[in-house]
Write a protein that holds these residues in place. Structure first.
Motif, PDB file in Angstrom:
ATOM      1  N   TRP A  48       0.849  -1.190   0.000  1.00  0.00           N
ATOM      2  CA  TRP A  48       0.000   0.000   0.000  1.00  0.00           C
ATOM      3  C   TRP A  48       0.879   1.232   0.000  1.00  0.00           C
ATOM      4  CZ3 TRP A  48      -5.109   0.407  -0.740  1.00  0.00           C
ATOM      5  CH2 TRP A  48      -5.700   1.643  -0.539  1.00  0.00           C
ATOM      6  N   CYS A  49       1.010   1.839  -1.151  1.00  0.00           N
ATOM      7  CA  CYS A  49       1.810   3.048  -1.258  1.00  0.00           C
ATOM      8  C   CYS A  49       1.308   3.831  -2.463  1.00  0.00           C
ATOM      9  CB  CYS A  49       3.293   2.721  -1.403  1.00  0.00           C
ATOM     10  SG  CYS A  49       4.359   4.179  -1.333  1.00  0.00           S
ATOM     11  N   PRO A  50       0.125   4.461  -2.346  1.00  0.00           N
ATOM     12  CA  PRO A  50      -0.455   5.156  -3.501  1.00  0.00           C
ATOM     13  C   PRO A  50       0.398   6.329  -3.961  1.00  0.00           C
ATOM     14  CG  PRO A  50      -1.695   5.634  -1.507  1.00  0.00           C
ATOM     15  CD  PRO A  50      -0.724   4.556  -1.147  1.00  0.00           C
ATOM     16  N   ASP A  51       0.317   6.606  -5.245  1.00  0.00           N
ATOM     17  CA  ASP A  51       1.027   7.731  -5.847  1.00  0.00           C
ATOM     18  C   ASP A  51       0.115   8.947  -5.799  1.00  0.00           C
ATOM     19  OD1 ASP A  51       2.284   9.589  -7.425  1.00  0.00           O
ATOM     20  OD2 ASP A  51       2.610   8.273  -9.138  1.00  0.00           O
ATOM     21  N   GLY A  52       0.404   9.876  -4.927  1.00  0.00           N
ATOM     22  CA  GLY A  52      -0.456  11.032  -4.730  1.00  0.00           C
ATOM     23  C   GLY A  52      -0.389  12.076  -5.824  1.00  0.00           C
ATOM     24  N   GLU A  53       0.553  11.948  -6.748  1.00  0.00           N
ATOM     25  CA  GLU A  53       0.680  12.921  -7.833  1.00  0.00           C
ATOM     26  C   GLU A  53       0.080  12.412  -9.137  1.00  0.00           C
ATOM     27  OE1 GLU A  53       1.781  15.934  -6.897  1.00  0.00           O
ATOM     28  OE2 GLU A  53       1.824  14.926  -4.948  1.00  0.00           O
ATOM     29  N   ASN A  54      -0.132  11.119  -9.247  1.00  0.00           N
ATOM     30  CA  ASN A  54      -0.649  10.516 -10.476  1.00  0.00           C
ATOM     31  C   ASN A  54      -2.084  10.979 -10.728  1.00  0.00           C
ATOM     32  OD1 ASN A  54      -1.540   8.753 -12.537  1.00  0.00           O
ATOM     33  ND2 ASN A  54      -0.235   7.112 -11.807  1.00  0.00           N
ATOM     34  N   PRO A  55      -2.387  11.496 -11.936  1.00  0.00           N
ATOM     35  CA  PRO A  55      -3.762  11.939 -12.216  1.00  0.00           C
ATOM     36  C   PRO A  55      -4.751  10.790 -12.346  1.00  0.00           C
ATOM     37  CG  PRO A  55      -2.416  12.082 -14.192  1.00  0.00           C
ATOM     38  CD  PRO A  55      -1.476  11.748 -13.073  1.00  0.00           C
ATOM     39  N   ARG A  56      -4.260   9.550 -12.353  1.00  0.00           N
ATOM     40  CA  ARG A  56      -5.132   8.373 -12.405  1.00  0.00           C
ATOM     41  C   ARG A  56      -5.074   7.671 -11.046  1.00  0.00           C
ATOM     42  NH1 ARG A  56      -6.404   6.357 -17.549  1.00  0.00           N
ATOM     43  NH2 ARG A  56      -6.334   4.227 -16.756  1.00  0.00           N
ATOM     44  N   PHE A  57      -6.223   7.518 -10.419  1.00  0.00           N
ATOM     45  CA  PHE A  57      -6.271   6.874  -9.112  1.00  0.00           C
ATOM     46  C   PHE A  57      -7.638   6.232  -8.914  1.00  0.00           C
ATOM     47  CE2 PHE A  57      -7.697  11.218  -8.528  1.00  0.00           C
ATOM     48  CZ  PHE A  57      -8.782  11.119  -7.669  1.00  0.00           C
ATOM     49  N   THR A  58      -7.735   5.388  -7.897  1.00  0.00           N
ATOM     50  CA  THR A  58      -8.949   4.614  -7.666  1.00  0.00           C
ATOM     51  C   THR A  58      -9.398   4.730  -6.222  1.00  0.00           C
ATOM     52  OG1 THR A  58      -8.380   3.008  -9.392  1.00  0.00           O
ATOM     53  CG2 THR A  58      -9.938   2.283  -7.712  1.00  0.00           C
ATOM     54  N   ARG A 182      -4.345  12.052  -0.591  1.00  0.00           N
ATOM     55  CA  ARG A 182      -3.635  12.793  -1.636  1.00  0.00           C
ATOM     56  C   ARG A 182      -3.786  12.052  -2.954  1.00  0.00           C
ATOM     57  NH1 ARG A 182      -1.606  17.983  -2.251  1.00  0.00           N
ATOM     58  NH2 ARG A 182       0.089  17.994  -3.758  1.00  0.00           N
ATOM     59  N   ALA A 183      -4.189  12.761  -4.000  1.00  0.00           N
ATOM     60  CA  ALA A 183      -4.328  12.151  -5.330  1.00  0.00           C
ATOM     61  C   ALA A 183      -4.307  13.258  -6.368  1.00  0.00           C
ATOM     62  CB  ALA A 183      -5.624  11.350  -5.442  1.00  0.00           C
ATOM     63  N   MET A 295     -19.418  -7.832  -2.959  1.00  0.00           N
ATOM     64  CA  MET A 295     -19.296  -6.970  -4.135  1.00  0.00           C
ATOM     65  C   MET A 295     -18.670  -5.625  -3.760  1.00  0.00           C
ATOM     66  SD  MET A 295     -20.368  -7.593  -7.354  1.00  0.00           S
ATOM     67  CE  MET A 295     -21.873  -8.559  -7.191  1.00  0.00           C
ATOM     68  N   ILE A 296     -17.797  -5.119  -4.627  1.00  0.00           N
ATOM     69  CA  ILE A 296     -17.194  -3.806  -4.417  1.00  0.00           C
ATOM     70  C   ILE A 296     -17.346  -2.976  -5.686  1.00  0.00           C
ATOM     71  CG2 ILE A 296     -15.521  -4.625  -2.719  1.00  0.00           C
ATOM     72  CD1 ILE A 296     -13.384  -4.525  -4.918  1.00  0.00           C
ATOM     73  N   ARG A 297     -17.264  -1.668  -5.495  1.00  0.00           N
ATOM     74  CA  ARG A 297     -17.238  -0.716  -6.615  1.00  0.00           C
ATOM     75  C   ARG A 297     -15.845  -0.098  -6.684  1.00  0.00           C
ATOM     76  NH1 ARG A 297     -22.018   2.376  -8.103  1.00  0.00           N
ATOM     77  NH2 ARG A 297     -23.463   0.830  -8.943  1.00  0.00           N
ATOM     78  N   LEU A 298     -15.305  -0.006  -7.873  1.00  0.00           N
ATOM     79  CA  LEU A 298     -14.043   0.692  -8.089  1.00  0.00           C
ATOM     80  C   LEU A 298     -14.335   1.962  -8.879  1.00  0.00           C
ATOM     81  CD1 LEU A 298     -11.694  -2.309  -9.002  1.00  0.00           C
ATOM     82  CD2 LEU A 298     -12.034  -1.217  -6.771  1.00  0.00           C
ATOM     83  N   TYR A 299     -14.038   3.096  -8.279  1.00  0.00           N
ATOM     84  CA  TYR A 299     -14.183   4.388  -8.948  1.00  0.00           C
ATOM     85  C   TYR A 299     -12.800   4.801  -9.433  1.00  0.00           C
ATOM     86  CZ  TYR A 299     -19.014   5.098  -7.471  1.00  0.00           C
ATOM     87  OH  TYR A 299     -20.375   4.998  -7.325  1.00  0.00           O
ATOM     88  N   ARG A 300     -12.592   4.677 -10.736  1.00  0.00           N
ATOM     89  CA  ARG A 300     -11.277   4.964 -11.329  1.00  0.00           C
ATOM     90  C   ARG A 300     -11.282   6.388 -11.882  1.00  0.00           C
ATOM     91  NH1 ARG A 300      -8.900  -0.079 -11.786  1.00  0.00           N
ATOM     92  NH2 ARG A 300     -10.300  -1.848 -12.090  1.00  0.00           N
ATOM     93  N   PHE A 301     -10.610   7.268 -11.192  1.00  0.00           N
ATOM     94  CA  PHE A 301     -10.532   8.672 -11.595  1.00  0.00           C
ATOM     95  C   PHE A 301      -9.405   8.858 -12.616  1.00  0.00           C
ATOM     96  CE2 PHE A 301     -12.928   8.903  -7.794  1.00  0.00           C
ATOM     97  CZ  PHE A 301     -13.478  10.160  -7.643  1.00  0.00           C
ATOM     98  N   ASP A 302      -9.697   9.627 -13.638  1.00  0.00           N
ATOM     99  CA  ASP A 302      -8.668  10.079 -14.573  1.00  0.00           C
ATOM    100  C   ASP A 302      -8.870  11.584 -14.724  1.00  0.00           C
ATOM    101  OD1 ASP A 302      -7.010  10.739 -16.717  1.00  0.00           O
ATOM    102  OD2 ASP A 302      -7.260   8.782 -17.654  1.00  0.00           O
ATOM    103  N   VAL A 303      -8.112  12.334 -13.948  1.00  0.00           N
ATOM    104  CA  VAL A 303      -8.333  13.779 -13.871  1.00  0.00           C
ATOM    105  C   VAL A 303      -8.015  14.460 -15.195  1.00  0.00           C
ATOM    106  CG1 VAL A 303      -7.538  15.891 -12.733  1.00  0.00           C
ATOM    107  CG2 VAL A 303      -8.007  13.849 -11.379  1.00  0.00           C
ATOM    108  N   THR A 307     -12.713  12.026 -16.453  1.00  0.00           N
ATOM    109  CA  THR A 307     -13.652  10.901 -16.389  1.00  0.00           C
ATOM    110  C   THR A 307     -13.447  10.105 -15.107  1.00  0.00           C
ATOM    111  OG1 THR A 307     -13.703  10.672 -18.804  1.00  0.00           O
ATOM    112  CG2 THR A 307     -14.411   8.781 -17.542  1.00  0.00           C
ATOM    113  N   ILE A 308     -14.552   9.583 -14.564  1.00  0.00           N
ATOM    114  CA  ILE A 308     -14.501   8.539 -13.546  1.00  0.00           C
ATOM    115  C   ILE A 308     -15.126   7.293 -14.166  1.00  0.00           C
ATOM    116  CG2 ILE A 308     -15.102   7.826 -11.220  1.00  0.00           C
ATOM    117  CD1 ILE A 308     -15.647  10.743 -10.529  1.00  0.00           C
ATOM    118  N   ASP A 309     -14.349   6.250 -14.328  1.00  0.00           N
ATOM    119  CA  ASP A 309     -14.854   4.976 -14.836  1.00  0.00           C
ATOM    120  C   ASP A 309     -15.202   4.083 -13.649  1.00  0.00           C
ATOM    121  OD1 ASP A 309     -14.578   5.337 -17.700  1.00  0.00           O
ATOM    122  OD2 ASP A 309     -12.431   5.388 -17.325  1.00  0.00           O
TER     123      ASP A 309
END
Length: 599
Positions: A48-58, A182-183, A295-303, A307-309
């Motif tokens: 677990w080490c998310p990239d807080g600068e990446n414009p794509r996150f979930t 951070r994202a 069941m889970i939902r994944l909200y994939r942000f692409d700033v 779009t949020i897929d």
């Protein structure tokens, strides 16, 4: 309230291979014949080490799990598998946060919370940022957040979240909390509100927003909208209407709300007091097979893409051998109906501008753009088309029949904060300008900022951003069509760019082709020749159709360059329709990092 139907699975082999390596296969026994064995989440490893600068996150969202924690009738294996999946795919998805939407348990009893606490310990041990909130089954649902202590607050309280990377605070009663992650280079805030927040709870939420005035906010609560119509269209519940009136519609920072409680799933776009969209989503699958199968939902942000897929799946079922699943289980592996898998278009910059305006970078002095070897630099922010390089390659307006129109519009990364709108006019270098004679034998870099008019039509197709007066025949070239200009950077019928040139070392035209691009949008184009081959870039990205055949220099008939016009057989044949910003010509190849596009 009933579910709206079954949707078949859509599972790829590479995805299943990942689940094998992630250790999900065998997480539980085959559901077709027996209840899965209780899994031990602490035995799994994760990253677990998310990239807080990446414009794509979930963001991973977990709806009602109450039937999985129901006295002695439940089974934690599905949610165990979901949490392992979230952690094990966190690097792949850049998962930054996990949100549970309430009704963790069926009766809110201590032993049920002991079970669900054990499952969530998996996230605690890996310092995963997550939130939980109380649903009506977790507490005394007849009271608001002043109901007093409960098994919920004994289990999920500030003390538990002391090592959380996202937890920032809670109300004194412990039923409302907020989290910051951070994202995409900014802080985002999650409000996790109680099943029935009191007036004090709502005021607390407002105070949190006031203390974080520039953070986009996702509101999670158990009840807000429902989709009883069955067509996927959601509407506010009675309590949701109250929460909307008292908090959401007046808080422009809240752009997305997520809730469970009702089924089937659905969504709606509401309009707040600022006139901006608020996306309200309900997700709940407890009515489906095996209590929702975790069941889970994944909200994939692409700033950057705006779009949020959204994707909905059961990692527990997905991670099991298909030949061991029963018919009902196969229907729930992945849900692909329009209420379960969809895209949410959001112009994040525009949507957040009201509370977090990003100041436009200031204009850059012209002298800062005069890199060694600059032949000409034209910028239109001063309504003066002179050559800023000082080399004397000034421009003169040519009416055809309209005057150029000066504009403040510009590409957001353009050095000069201005442009010229051309519709029946163009510019021409003055007689005797030094660049009229230059053949660029060592290479060149030609850059331009431009925006094509939305009304661009057939009469403008193949017009030029920049071209060189004189034909191939004038320069001694007889191949292809010698009536074509010796060089032209054109806008094609498909709204792409094309660089066409008679090089010094060829008797025919060398062409670089671009791709179709939307009209009414600012772009940066760069044509780069290293003395041998030519490459075209759009917004700093290399295009595909760049020839490898050597093309040295640019032929010349010792005549003018044109900005905004294309000639055929030395006659102006097409005029550009749109805006042109800064244009720079350099006598050698520049690295991408030195384009005008970058600071």
């Amino acid at each position: 309230m009933f579910s709206s139907g079954h949707y078949g699975p859509a599972v790829s082999s590479n995805r299943r291979s990942f689940l094998v390596s992630a250790g999900l296969l065998g997480a539980g026994a085959a559901v077709s014949s027996a209840t899965p064995a209780l899994a031990d989440p602490s035995s799994q490893s994760g990253f677990w080490c998310p990239d807080g600068e990446n414009p794509r996150f979930t963001i991973a969202v977990i709806p009602d799990t109450q039937y999985l924690y129901d006295e002695d009738r439940g089974d934690s294996a599905p949610l165990d598998a979901s949490l392992r999946y979230i952690v094990d795919t966190a690097g792949e998805h850049n998962t930054v946060f996990v949100a549970h939407l309430g009704d963790l348990t069926e009766h809110g009893e201590p032993r049920e919370f002991d079970q669900v606490s054990r499952t969530f310990r998996y996230l605690d041990q890996r310092t995963v940022g997550y939130s939980v909130l109380a649903g009506n089954h977790d507490i005394d649902s007849g009271k608001d957040d002043q109901r007093g202590p409960s098994a919920f607050t004994a289990t999920f309280n500030p003390a538990r979240f002391r090592t959380s990377p996202t937890f920032r605070g809670a109300t004194k009663d412990g039923y409302n909390s907020y989290h910051v992650f951070r994202a995409a280079g900014r802080d985002w805030l999650v409000l996790a509100l109680d099943w029935r927040p009191s007036a004090g709870g709502i005021q607390w939420a407002k105070d949190v927003l006031r203390k974080h005035p520039r953070s986009p906010v996702i509101l999670t609560t158990h009840e807000f909208v429902h989709a009883d119509s069955g067509d996927g269209t959601a509407q506010l519940s009675d309590f949701g209407q109250r929460l909307w009136d008292q908090l959401v519609k007046g808080s422009d920072q809240i752009f997305l709300t997520l809730n469970g409680h009702f089924w089937p799933p659905g969504r709606v776009v509401l309009r707040n007091d600022a006139g901006h969209d608020v996306h309200a989503h309900i997700t709940n699958y407890q009515d489906r097979y095996y209590g929702g199968s975790g069941m889970i939902r994944l909200y994939r942000f692409d700033v950057e893409r705006g779009t949020i897929d959204v994707e909905t799946l059961s990692p527990w079922l997905l991670g099991q051998r298909p030949d061991r699943l029963n018919e009902l289980a196969h229907q729930e592996i992945e849900r692909t109906g329009p209420a379960d898998a969809f895209a949410v278009p959001i112009d994040f910059k525009a949507r957040f501008a009201g509370f977090d305006p990003r100041p436009e970078p200031p204009a850059r002095p012209a002298k800062d753009l005069l890199v060694p070897g600059t032949v000409a630099y034209w910028r239109f922010d001063a309504k003066n088309p002179r050559d800023m390089s000082g080399n004397g390659n000034d421009l003169v307006a040519q009416k055809f029949p309209n005057d150029p129109q000066w504009s403040d519009e510009h590409h957001p990364d353009q050095p000069g904060h201005g442009s010229v709108f051309l519709n029946g006019s163009y510019f021409k270098t003055v007689p005797g300008a030094p660049m009229n004679r230059s053949t660029f034998p060592r290479g060149y870099t030609i850059e331009a900022f431009f925006k094509v008019s939305p009304n661009f039509g057939d009469t403008n197709t193949w017009s030029s951003l920049l071209s060189r007066l004189g034909t191939g025949a004038d320069a001694g070239k007889t191949g292809d069509d010698p009536k074509e200009p010796v060089a032209t950077l054109s806008v094609t019928g498909g709204h792409g760019v094309q660089w066409a040139v008679f090089p010094l070392n060829q008797n025919r035209i060398s062409t670089n082709w671009g791709h179709e691009m939307p009209l009414d949008k600012w772009w940066h184009v760069a044509v780069v020749n290293d003395g041998r081959t030519t490459t075209v870039y759009i917004d700093g990205s290399k295009l595909l159709r760049n020839p490898s055949t050597p093309a040295v220099g640019i032929s010349t008939a010792n005549d003018s360059w044109l900005v905004g016009a294309y000639t055929y057989d030395r006659k102006v044949d097409k005029v550009y329709y749109g805006w042109i910003g800064d244009v720079r010509v350099v006598d050698h190849a520049l690295e991408v990092s030195r384009f005008m596009l970058y600071r």
